[in-house]
Scaffold this active site. Sequence first.
Site, PDB file in Angstrom:
ATOM      1  N   CYS A 361      42.136 -37.952 -39.389  1.00  0.00           N
ATOM      2  CA  CYS A 361      40.962 -37.675 -40.215  1.00  0.00           C
ATOM      3  C   CYS A 361      39.972 -38.828 -40.166  1.00  0.00           C
ATOM      4  O   CYS A 361      39.764 -39.551 -41.156  1.00  0.00           O
ATOM      5  CB  CYS A 361      41.390 -37.382 -41.651  1.00  0.00           C
ATOM      6  SG  CYS A 361      42.306 -35.842 -41.803  1.00  0.00           S
ATOM      7  N   TYR A 390      49.301 -50.462 -23.848  1.00  0.00           N
ATOM      8  CA  TYR A 390      48.535 -50.498 -25.099  1.00  0.00           C
ATOM      9  C   TYR A 390      48.371 -49.132 -25.748  1.00  0.00           C
ATOM     10  O   TYR A 390      47.391 -48.886 -26.441  1.00  0.00           O
ATOM     11  CB  TYR A 390      47.168 -51.164 -24.878  1.00  0.00           C
ATOM     12  CG  TYR A 390      47.289 -52.552 -24.336  1.00  0.00           C
ATOM     13  CD1 TYR A 390      47.770 -53.587 -25.131  1.00  0.00           C
ATOM     14  CD2 TYR A 390      46.968 -52.838 -23.018  1.00  0.00           C
ATOM     15  CE1 TYR A 390      47.919 -54.871 -24.637  1.00  0.00           C
ATOM     16  CE2 TYR A 390      47.113 -54.117 -22.510  1.00  0.00           C
ATOM     17  CZ  TYR A 390      47.584 -55.129 -23.330  1.00  0.00           C
ATOM     18  OH  TYR A 390      47.740 -56.391 -22.824  1.00  0.00           O
TER      19      TYR A 390
END
Length: 433
Positions: A361, A390
Amino acid sequence: MLHTNLSVNEQGHLTIAGVDSVYLAEKYGTPVYLLDEDRVRERARTYVTAMRQYFGEHSRPLFASKALSFRGIYKIAAEEGMCVDIVSSGELYTALSAGFPAKDMYFHGNNKTDADIEYAIECGIGTFIVDNFEELQAIEACAARHGIRQEVLLRVTPGIDPHTYAAVNTGKVDCQFGISIETGQAAAFVGEILKCAHVNLRGFHCHIGSQIFDQIPFCDAADIMIRFIADMKAAYGYEAEVLNLGGGFGVRYVESDPEIDIAENIRLVAEHVAARCTEFGVPYPVILMEPGRSIVADAGVTLYTVGSVKTIEGYRSYVSIDGGMSDNPRYALYGSEYTVHVANRMNEPADFLCSVAGRCCETGALIQENVTLPRPQRGDILAVLVTGAYNYSMASNYNRICRPPIVLLSGGKDRLAVRRETFADLTACELDI
């Protein structure tokens, strides 16, 4: 295809290391991290072989744990003859739990706590990369309590700008890492280290950044570092045994990125180092490098399932997937480019311009913008390439989303290396209050 371990089979499905991505998505669910173990080993061998050949038999690559840390990767690193660098007690613990020898570890970080230093020394850590005066004092005191003489390298900043992302440029003077050569502070620091009774300064470390595609920045850094070695010899009579040139080379995330001949670049850097050592009259040091991204990045692919396609007339279209920023925050952090495919429809024309959005969100929780794909449909498998570095190491539980599993691929077979987190894992550390 972007990399040689990727192809398309007769069903029009993307294959990774010879394994059908659609099969893998069905077997393990999505999101799922895939890691081509054979490619990881190939990259590791390239560094190990080239460094020994061109830098000398005692030179070794250190796998940078920050790129990818789980027990399996340390077993691979050990088997391929690499050392590792670590930046936390957690990475140290993980490597130790995989059986990786502490003596072959190098402990980085600009704020090692007293607990970090104590734990590392108790475990027999090989080398600390000293970043600041307070850390030096803490290591000296801890080593004295344990009755040892702890080996260290001093991290200095050479002031090099390798023209990489600002977020991953760590060689310039204005940086939280290391001691500046340009200001004279590094030279003074050497004098302080040499006074320590329980610390043995073996040499110097620098790190100029990431995603470097040729040898020139490394050669520029070597110019400064070897001059510094010569200056410290003149000032203190101290001869550095070790020079750590930091991170490895860049990787291709998209077609516009160049291909790199790692071994040839290492050869060119080695020739440059030899010439500068002769020029400045210092012995050729043991050279270390710290590849992480270039060992694992292009061995990785992340698979997602498409949930929806939303077109805002006059603006753009969004393809929403069942993962996103929680398993790959790199686009949200610094706009990293990725190559994206609809893995189950590789032979169809790519004519639909869209942005790939995650489920978190946040309006900025995107994986990539302005991607051209066959128009996706709910249930399609989306593949994001070159996610071995990563991604898992930076993943989080934001929005209480469980982190994906890691599946290793080797010899056309797949095996689970890290299981998917469960809802129970999300609350495992919480107490009833």
